[in-house]
Design a protein around this motif. Structure first.
Motif, mmCIF file in Angstrom:
data_model
loop_
_atom_site.group_PDB
_atom_site.id
_atom_site.type_symbol
_atom_site.label_atom_id
_atom_site.label_comp_id
_atom_site.label_asym_id
_atom_site.label_seq_id
_atom_site.Cartn_x
_atom_site.Cartn_y
_atom_site.Cartn_z
ATOM 1 N N ILE A 103 16.761 -2.319 -2.535
ATOM 2 C CA ILE A 103 15.803 -1.442 -1.768
ATOM 3 C C ILE A 103 15.878 -0.030 -2.137
ATOM 4 O O ILE A 103 14.616 0.491 -2.279
ATOM 5 N N VAL A 104 16.791 0.258 -2.694
ATOM 6 C CA VAL A 104 16.836 1.867 -3.241
ATOM 7 C C VAL A 104 16.198 1.750 -4.590
ATOM 8 O O VAL A 104 15.306 2.862 -4.927
ATOM 9 N N LYS A 105 16.275 0.750 -5.483
ATOM 10 C CA LYS A 105 15.167 0.803 -6.428
ATOM 11 C C LYS A 105 13.768 0.961 -6.021
ATOM 12 O O LYS A 105 12.892 1.585 -6.728
ATOM 13 N N VAL A 106 13.358 0.069 -5.128
ATOM 14 C CA VAL A 106 12.072 0.041 -4.318
ATOM 15 C C VAL A 106 11.715 1.352 -4.000
ATOM 16 O O VAL A 106 10.596 1.970 -4.464
ATOM 17 N N MET A 107 12.485 2.083 -3.343
ATOM 18 C CA MET A 107 12.280 3.408 -2.644
ATOM 19 C C MET A 107 12.042 4.417 -3.829
ATOM 20 O O MET A 107 11.425 5.372 -4.036
ATOM 21 N N HIS A 108 12.888 4.540 -5.097
ATOM 22 C CA HIS A 108 12.758 5.081 -6.263
ATOM 23 C C HIS A 108 11.365 4.974 -6.801
ATOM 24 O O HIS A 108 10.636 5.818 -7.286
ATOM 25 N N ILE A 109 10.944 3.715 -6.715
ATOM 26 C CA ILE A 109 9.609 3.390 -7.456
ATOM 27 C C ILE A 109 8.389 3.866 -6.503
ATOM 28 O O ILE A 109 7.377 4.492 -7.361
ATOM 29 N N LEU A 110 8.673 3.817 -5.216
ATOM 30 C CA LEU A 110 7.596 4.536 -4.206
ATOM 31 C C LEU A 110 7.638 6.049 -4.615
ATOM 32 O O LEU A 110 6.582 6.938 -4.633
ATOM 33 N N ASN A 111 8.754 6.629 -4.581
ATOM 34 C CA ASN A 111 9.033 8.067 -4.789
ATOM 35 C C ASN A 111 8.331 8.347 -6.237
ATOM 36 O O ASN A 111 7.536 9.469 -5.993
ATOM 37 N N ARG A 112 8.612 7.785 -7.210
ATOM 38 C CA ARG A 112 8.221 8.019 -8.515
ATOM 39 C C ARG A 112 6.439 8.182 -8.583
ATOM 40 O O ARG A 112 6.077 8.949 -9.162
ATOM 41 N N GLY A 113 6.088 7.082 -7.876
ATOM 42 C CA GLY A 113 4.552 6.837 -7.820
ATOM 43 C C GLY A 113 3.865 7.676 -6.855
ATOM 44 O O GLY A 113 2.692 7.839 -6.907
ATOM 45 N N SER A 114 4.703 7.926 -5.943
ATOM 46 C CA SER A 114 3.783 8.817 -4.800
ATOM 47 C C SER A 114 2.859 10.144 -5.156
ATOM 48 O O SER A 114 2.090 10.500 -4.388
ATOM 49 N N ILE A 115 3.388 10.699 -5.924
ATOM 50 C CA ILE A 115 2.711 12.043 -6.425
ATOM 51 C C ILE A 115 2.234 11.952 -7.860
ATOM 52 O O ILE A 115 2.878 11.960 -8.883
ATOM 53 N N HIS A 116 0.888 11.714 -7.740
ATOM 54 C CA HIS A 116 0.369 11.495 -9.185
ATOM 55 C C HIS A 116 0.519 12.613 -10.053
ATOM 56 O O HIS A 116 0.631 12.394 -11.393
ATOM 57 N N SER A 117 0.720 13.788 -9.630
ATOM 58 C CA SER A 117 0.889 15.037 -10.573
ATOM 59 C C SER A 117 2.287 14.859 -11.303
ATOM 60 O O SER A 117 2.578 15.868 -12.211
ATOM 61 N N HIS A 118 3.020 13.758 -10.957
ATOM 62 C CA HIS A 118 4.461 13.498 -11.404
ATOM 63 C C HIS A 118 4.384 13.361 -13.030
ATOM 64 O O HIS A 118 5.091 13.768 -13.774
ATOM 65 N N THR A 119 3.343 12.871 -13.404
ATOM 66 C CA THR A 119 3.056 12.112 -14.652
ATOM 67 C C THR A 119 2.549 13.502 -15.538
ATOM 68 O O THR A 119 2.466 13.265 -16.759
ATOM 69 N N MET A 120 2.249 14.441 -14.809
ATOM 70 C CA MET A 120 1.504 15.477 -15.574
ATOM 71 C C MET A 120 2.637 16.719 -16.006
ATOM 72 O O MET A 120 3.319 17.127 -15.223
ATOM 73 N N THR A 121 2.645 17.199 -17.349
ATOM 74 C CA THR A 121 3.533 18.174 -17.740
ATOM 75 C C THR A 121 2.872 19.638 -17.636
ATOM 76 O O THR A 121 3.690 20.662 -17.767
ATOM 77 N N ALA A 122 1.809 19.784 -17.384
ATOM 78 C CA ALA A 122 0.988 21.136 -17.442
ATOM 79 C C ALA A 122 -0.178 21.063 -16.738
ATOM 80 O O ALA A 122 -0.612 20.135 -16.262
ATOM 81 N N PHE A 123 -0.632 22.102 -16.499
ATOM 82 C CA PHE A 123 -1.813 22.318 -15.728
ATOM 83 C C PHE A 123 -3.038 21.433 -16.307
ATOM 84 O O PHE A 123 -3.129 21.407 -17.478
ATOM 85 N N ILE A 124 -3.765 20.859 -15.356
ATOM 86 C CA ILE A 124 -4.808 19.701 -15.800
ATOM 87 C C ILE A 124 -6.132 20.563 -15.472
ATOM 88 O O ILE A 124 -6.451 21.225 -14.354
#
Length: 278
Positions: A103-124
């Motif tokens: 469940i901790v792993k699942v929450m980590h996945i949701l956490n990571r995926g929940s903000i799409h700007s997380h994949t961005m390293t610079a202004f888009i």
């Protein structure tokens, strides 16, 4: 059978390979998860493998082809959302029947995926923003939000397992709110007079509204049901919200005003402060 093509994903020689494999996995899980929950001891070692597999697939290190069309992007995103739907409907409601570390792993996945700007390293810019998995991010965030309210959804109180998943979801939700707000403020400053892309505005507005909803629910909950660390996260979010007031976005400002008003009930004199001024 599943691990290699799902981890490689876009790196597969044929793009139909990983699509066939993920569809097979989803079909197998729809049948197999109830069996695994029923025979917990026999399937104890499966859960973390499943968690790693989900994370490898959803956040593959193989980038999508540069010439991928919008239709293909949406098709692939819909598959990602199917996996999140499975988490929401077939895993989290039965959290007490699976290992806590999963469940901790699942929450980590949701956490990571929940903000799409997380994949961005610079202004888009607006053109590149179409590559963001907006619906996927929203699905992850809504799942976190849904399972932040388990205590309030239970009519007869919550079990230890339900309380644990609630704390995990609330903590993850507040952390992601903080992350997206900090990045929004930083990127808006970099953009100058140029507005951020529409997905970023929608993301920020959605996060602010979710924070308001969460605050309302936390304030209504019995005090004993809300861990002190949760309140620490809530209070720590306030300075970040204040930094957001420089935004002039008509989409962001009303939602920001709403969440700031929710802090009114949390403002009180320090403990031991005399009310008569003496």
């Amino acid at each position: 059978m599943f691990r290699v093509p799902l981890r490689v994903k876009y790196g597969c020689p044929s793009q139909t390979t990983w699509v066939l494999v993920i569809n097979a996995l989803l079909s197998n899980l729809s049948v197999g998860l109830p069996i695994a929950r029923k025979h917990e001891a026999a399937f104890k070692g499966m859960w973390m493998e499943l968690g790693e597999l989900m994370e490898d697939f959803l956040f593959s290190q193989s980038p999508a082809p540069a010439n991928q069309s919008n239709d293909q992007c949406q098709r692939d995103e819909a598959i990602d959302c199917e996996l999140i739907q499975l988490i929401r409907e077939d895993i989290l409601p039965y959290a007490k029947h699976v290992p806590r570390e999963f469940i901790v792993k699942v929450m980590h996945i949701l956490n990571r995926g929940s903000i799409h700007s997380h994949t961005m390293t610079a202004f888009i810019d607006t053109e590149s923003s179409r590559k963001l998995r907006e619906e996927f991010a929203k699905s992850c965030f809504e799942t976190l939000l849904q399972f932040s309210f388990i205590m309030q959804q239970q009519t007869g109180g919550s079990t230890d397992e339900e309380g644990a998943i609630t704390r995990l979801a609330v903590t993850a939700l507040l952390q992601r709110c903080r992350d997206v707000m900090l990045k929004f403020v930083a990127d808006e400053r970099l953009s100058g007079k140029c507005p951020l892309p529409r997905p970023r505005m929608s993301e920020m507005s959605f996060v602010l509204k979710a924070a308001s909803t969460l605050l309302i629910t936390l304030k209504r909950a019995p005090p004993a049901n809300v861990d002190q660390k949760i309140w620490d996260h809530v209070i720590g979010l306030y300075p970040v919200l204040v930094d957001c007031i420089t935004s002039s976005s008509p989409q962001v400002c009303p939602a920001l005003k709403e969440v700031l008003h929710e802090y009114r009930d949390l403002l009180s004199p320090p403990a031991g402060h005399a009310t008569n001024g003496t």
